[in-house]
Design a protein around this motif. Structure first.
Motif, PDB file in Angstrom:
ATOM      1  N   LYS A 203     -14.757   4.511  -4.192  1.00 12.20           N
ATOM      2  CA  LYS A 203     -15.035   4.366  -5.622  1.00 12.20           C
ATOM      3  C   LYS A 203     -14.812   5.700  -6.315  1.00 12.20           C
ATOM      4  CE  LYS A 203     -18.086   0.501  -5.795  1.00 12.20           C
ATOM      5  NZ  LYS A 203     -18.677  -0.225  -6.874  1.00 12.20           N
ATOM      6  N   LYS A 204     -14.537   5.624  -7.607  1.00 11.11           N
ATOM      7  CA  LYS A 204     -14.353   6.812  -8.429  1.00 11.11           C
ATOM      8  C   LYS A 204     -15.707   7.370  -8.850  1.00 11.11           C
ATOM      9  CE  LYS A 204      -9.891   7.263  -9.286  1.00 11.11           C
ATOM     10  NZ  LYS A 204      -9.195   8.505  -9.100  1.00 11.11           N
ATOM     11  N   LEU A 205     -15.773   8.675  -8.954  1.00  8.65           N
ATOM     12  CA  LEU A 205     -16.959   9.362  -9.458  1.00  8.65           C
ATOM     13  C   LEU A 205     -16.952   9.271 -10.983  1.00  8.65           C
ATOM     14  CD1 LEU A 205     -19.261  11.151  -8.313  1.00  8.65           C
ATOM     15  CD2 LEU A 205     -17.786  13.109  -8.731  1.00  8.65           C
ATOM     16  N   LYS A 206     -18.105   9.026 -11.590  1.00  8.23           N
ATOM     17  CA  LYS A 206     -18.184   8.990 -13.049  1.00  8.23           C
ATOM     18  C   LYS A 206     -17.865  10.366 -13.610  1.00  8.23           C
ATOM     19  CE  LYS A 206     -21.575   5.318 -13.647  1.00  8.23           C
ATOM     20  NZ  LYS A 206     -22.939   4.991 -14.091  1.00  8.23           N
ATOM     21  N   ALA A 207     -17.200  10.391 -14.741  1.00  2.00           N
ATOM     22  CA  ALA A 207     -16.785  11.652 -15.356  1.00  2.00           C
ATOM     23  C   ALA A 207     -17.980  12.541 -15.706  1.00  2.00           C
ATOM     24  CB  ALA A 207     -15.948  11.370 -16.602  1.00  2.00           C
ATOM     25  N   LYS A 208     -19.093  11.967 -16.108  1.00  2.00           N
ATOM     26  CA  LYS A 208     -20.271  12.733 -16.537  1.00  2.00           C
ATOM     27  C   LYS A 208     -21.368  12.754 -15.470  1.00  2.00           C
ATOM     28  CE  LYS A 208     -18.689  13.407 -20.732  1.00  2.00           C
ATOM     29  NZ  LYS A 208     -18.338  14.678 -21.263  1.00  2.00           N
ATOM     30  N   ALA A 209     -21.024  12.513 -14.219  1.00  2.00           N
ATOM     31  CA  ALA A 209     -22.022  12.471 -13.146  1.00  2.00           C
ATOM     32  C   ALA A 209     -22.655  13.842 -12.931  1.00  2.00           C
ATOM     33  CB  ALA A 209     -21.379  11.991 -11.851  1.00  2.00           C
ATOM     34  N   ASP A 210     -23.943  13.859 -12.662  1.00  2.00           N
ATOM     35  CA  ASP A 210     -24.664  15.085 -12.309  1.00  2.00           C
ATOM     36  C   ASP A 210     -24.313  15.393 -10.854  1.00  2.00           C
ATOM     37  OD1 ASP A 210     -26.518  16.986 -11.416  1.00  2.00           O
ATOM     38  OD2 ASP A 210     -28.185  16.096 -12.527  1.00  2.00           O
ATOM     39  N   LEU A 211     -23.419  16.343 -10.637  1.00  2.00           N
ATOM     40  CA  LEU A 211     -22.901  16.605  -9.291  1.00  2.00           C
ATOM     41  C   LEU A 211     -23.962  17.149  -8.341  1.00  2.00           C
ATOM     42  CD1 LEU A 211     -19.362  18.032 -10.100  1.00  2.00           C
ATOM     43  CD2 LEU A 211     -20.064  15.678  -9.648  1.00  2.00           C
ATOM     44  N   SER A 212     -24.894  17.915  -8.856  1.00  2.00           N
ATOM     45  CA  SER A 212     -25.963  18.451  -8.018  1.00  2.00           C
ATOM     46  C   SER A 212     -26.834  17.313  -7.474  1.00  2.00           C
ATOM     47  CB  SER A 212     -26.807  19.440  -8.826  1.00  2.00           C
ATOM     48  OG  SER A 212     -27.880  19.908  -8.056  1.00  2.00           O
ATOM     49  N   GLU A 213     -27.218  16.413  -8.346  1.00  2.00           N
ATOM     50  CA  GLU A 213     -28.034  15.267  -7.929  1.00  2.00           C
ATOM     51  C   GLU A 213     -27.224  14.325  -7.029  1.00  2.00           C
ATOM     52  OE1 GLU A 213     -31.396  13.242  -7.325  1.00  2.00           O
ATOM     53  OE2 GLU A 213     -31.253  15.128  -8.413  1.00  2.00           O
TER      54      GLU A 213
ATOM     55  N   LEU B 120     -24.897  15.196  -4.894  1.00  2.77           N
ATOM     56  CA  LEU B 120     -24.860  15.782  -3.557  1.00  2.77           C
ATOM     57  C   LEU B 120     -26.193  15.615  -2.835  1.00  2.77           C
ATOM     58  CD1 LEU B 120     -22.738  18.987  -4.192  1.00  2.77           C
ATOM     59  CD2 LEU B 120     -22.085  16.980  -2.839  1.00  2.77           C
ATOM     60  N   LYS B 121     -27.303  15.697  -3.570  1.00  2.48           N
ATOM     61  CA  LYS B 121     -28.617  15.466  -2.956  1.00  2.48           C
ATOM     62  C   LYS B 121     -28.703  14.041  -2.412  1.00  2.48           C
ATOM     63  CE  LYS B 121     -31.231  18.662  -5.846  1.00  2.48           C
ATOM     64  NZ  LYS B 121     -32.221  18.765  -6.936  1.00  2.48           N
ATOM     65  N   GLN B 122     -28.256  13.084  -3.210  1.00  2.00           N
ATOM     66  CA  GLN B 122     -28.296  11.685  -2.787  1.00  2.00           C
ATOM     67  C   GLN B 122     -27.319  11.439  -1.627  1.00  2.00           C
ATOM     68  OE1 GLN B 122     -30.530   9.474  -3.668  1.00  2.00           O
ATOM     69  NE2 GLN B 122     -31.430  10.949  -5.077  1.00  2.00           N
ATOM     70  N   ALA B 123     -26.175  12.090  -1.648  1.00  2.00           N
ATOM     71  CA  ALA B 123     -25.215  11.947  -0.547  1.00  2.00           C
ATOM     72  C   ALA B 123     -25.838  12.430   0.760  1.00  2.00           C
ATOM     73  CB  ALA B 123     -23.935  12.724  -0.854  1.00  2.00           C
TER      74      ALA B 123
END
Length: 98
Positions: free
Chosen positions: A3-13, A15-18
Motif C-alpha cells: 500500500k502507498k503511504l499517505k502524503a501527510k502521514a506522521d512518519l515518527s508515529e 515507525l513506532k507502529q511498524a
C-alpha cells in the motif's frame, strides 16, 4: 500486502507502529530498494527520506502479515486506480515522443 503511504502521514508515529507489528514491514522504494522498517538503520534511512516527499510517493509499504494493517492502516492510503497513482507528485509518467 503493498500500500502507498499517505502524503501527510506522521512518519515518527508510523515507525513506532511498524515496530509493534508481528510480521516484517518493509518500504519498497521507486528505485527498487527494500528497507526493513523494523531495522534501526533502515528506519533512519526512511526518516531521512522525509525531506524528499517525491521518493516517499513513489514507494510502497509492504506488510508480511495482513493483521498488521490494523496498526498501520491510519498511515496508508486506500486502494487506488492506476490513473490516480500516475497523478501523484514524483510519479513517473510515460509521455509519447513525436
Amino acid at each position: 500486502m503493498k500500500k502507498k503511504l499517505k502524503a501527510k502521514a506522521d512518519l515518527s508515529e508510523f515507525l513506532k507502529q511498524a515496530g509493534r507489528c508481528e510480521g516484517e514491514v518493509t518500504f519498497l522504494t521507486g528505485e527498487g530498494d527494500c528497507l526493513n522498517l523494523k531495522s534501526l538503520l533502515s528506519a533512519y534511512v526512511f526518516s531521512a527520506m522525509a525531506g524528499r516527499p517525491d521518493m516517499l510517493a513513489c514507494g510502497f509499504v509492504d506488510c508480511a502479515r495482513e493483521k498488521d494493517l490494523d496498526l498501520l492502516g491510519p498511515f496508508l492510503e486506500e486502494e487506488q486506480q492506476p490513473e490516480e497513482l500516475a497523478q501523484r507528485p514524483g510519479a513517473k509518467q510515460n509521455k509519447k515522443r513525436r
